[in-house]
Design an enzyme around this catalytic site. Structure first.
Site, short mmCIF file in Angstrom:
data_model
loop_
_atom_site.label_atom_id
_atom_site.label_comp_id
_atom_site.label_asym_id
_atom_site.label_seq_id
_atom_site.Cartn_x
_atom_site.Cartn_y
_atom_site.Cartn_z
N ASN A 137 -5.65 -2.61 14.71
CA ASN A 137 -6.91 -3.04 14.14
C ASN A 137 -7.02 -4.50 14.10
OD1 ASN A 137 -8.90 -3.34 12.46
ND2 ASN A 137 -7.74 -2.99 10.56
N TRP A 138 -7.99 -4.90 14.89
CA TRP A 138 -8.16 -6.21 14.98
C TRP A 138 -8.72 -7.01 13.88
CZ3 TRP A 138 -10.07 -7.13 20.70
CH2 TRP A 138 -9.16 -6.48 21.95
N LYS A 139 -9.27 -6.34 12.85
CA LYS A 139 -10.07 -6.69 11.74
C LYS A 139 -11.19 -7.80 12.32
CE LYS A 139 -6.47 -5.45 9.00
NZ LYS A 139 -5.45 -5.89 7.67
N HIS A 143 -10.64 2.06 5.21
CA HIS A 143 -9.35 1.03 5.10
C HIS A 143 -9.56 0.37 3.44
CE1 HIS A 143 -7.20 -2.71 5.76
NE2 HIS A 143 -6.55 -2.04 6.91
N GLY A 157 -0.69 -7.27 5.40
CA GLY A 157 -0.88 -8.66 5.42
C GLY A 157 0.01 -9.59 4.58
N SER A 193 2.24 -4.49 7.66
CA SER A 193 3.20 -5.29 7.96
C SER A 193 4.38 -4.57 9.21
CB SER A 193 3.84 -6.07 6.96
OG SER A 193 2.97 -6.73 6.05
N GLU A 209 -9.53 -2.38 2.70
CA GLU A 209 -10.32 -3.70 2.61
C GLU A 209 -11.78 -3.38 2.58
OE1 GLU A 209 -7.11 -6.16 5.29
OE2 GLU A 209 -9.15 -5.35 6.22
N GLU A 234 -1.48 3.32 4.14
CA GLU A 234 -1.39 1.90 4.07
C GLU A 234 -1.07 1.46 2.80
OE1 GLU A 234 -3.06 -0.24 7.92
OE2 GLU A 234 -4.75 0.15 6.66
N GLY A 257 -2.08 -4.12 12.05
CA GLY A 257 -2.99 -5.25 11.81
C GLY A 257 -2.56 -6.46 12.56
N GLY A 258 -2.18 -7.44 11.86
CA GLY A 258 -1.85 -8.85 12.48
C GLY A 258 -0.98 -8.61 13.88
#
Length: 247
Positions: A9-11, A93, A170, A208, A95, A164, A229-230
């Site tokens: 997930n590049w966000k 998600h 994050g 994470s 967010e 999640e 994610g990251g």
């Protein structure tokens, strides 16, 4: 055995140059004995599709509208996503739930819209730190998933679920493999009560996930891969997680 699935997930990250470099790195590192996909910002989906030509890496979006078409400025429909070959769409998600006040029912409606047009929804559920500390984890994730199961009906077996924990996204914090497995087992039991496909459905863990903890997480009986994610923004890190899933 359920084949592992790893989704990046590049966000809201990326540029044409950075994306090209990332995809080139993934193409060089693969293939893996796992299903792999990247969910990228809307402006880059078509270019990502071209960049992944000749690979087994799938691509998708980070959201979709609950509507098929119409006067919904700024929205992107699953009809459009299917038209450009998206296999997946992340819905619900944390967010989106937090920053855009998305309700459980809206998430369910988005999942239904995606499935109606052949796009597999990756339905996210998860609790906040306060909810976990209050002992509400199971109630929260079951409530979030129940809305989707009710809306999809017999089609609920076609979705992917992603657990999640909001407190682990994050932050560098990660649920222990045992903590994550406990929630995944709850979700699996809930799906088992709703569909005879529960045994083949994939439930991903996100929060994470890194190369050094992926193997232990993916080794749990009800964790079928990750929503990353990251670490998905660096080819070497994401490739290492995909290798962990393949083993």
């Amino acid at each position: 055995m359920r084949k592992k699935l790893v989704v990046g997930n590049w966000k809201m990250h990326g540029s044409r140059a950075a994306n090209a470099q990332l995809l080139a790195g993934l193409k060089e590192a693969g293939p893996w004995n796992a299903d792999v996909a990247v969910c990228v910002p809307f402006p880059y989906i078509a270019e990502t599709a071209l960049g992944l030509t000749g690979t087994t890496i799938a691509y998708g979006s980070q959201d979709c509208s609950s509507h098929e078409q119409g006067a919904y400025t700024g929205e992107v429909s699953s009809v459009m996503l299917a038209d450009i070959g998206c296999r997946y769409a992340i819905v619900g998600h944390s967010e989106r739930r937090a920053y855009h006040a998305e309700s459980d029912q809206l998430v369910a409606d988005k999942a239904k819209a995606a499935l109606a047009h052949g796009v597999t929804p990756i339905v996210c559920v998860g609790e906040t730190r306060a909810e976990r500390e209050a002992g509400q984890t199971e109630a929260i994730v079951k409530r979030q998933l129940a809305a989707v199961i009710h809306t999809l009906g017999h089609c609920c077996g076609e979705m992917v679920v992603a657990y999640e924990p909001v407190w682990a996204i994050g932050t560098g914090l990660t649920a222990t493999p045992a903590e994550a497995q406990a929630v995944h087992a709850v979700l699996r039991a809930q799906l088992h009560a709703a569909t005879d496909r529960s045994g083949v459905m994939r439930i991903l863990y996100g929060g994470s996930v890194k190369a050094d903890n992926a193997a232990e997480l993916f080794g749990q009986p009800d964790i079928d891969g990750g929503l990353i994610g990251g670490a998905s923004l660096k080819a070497a890190d994401f490739a290492a997680i995909c290798r962990a899933a393949a083993h």
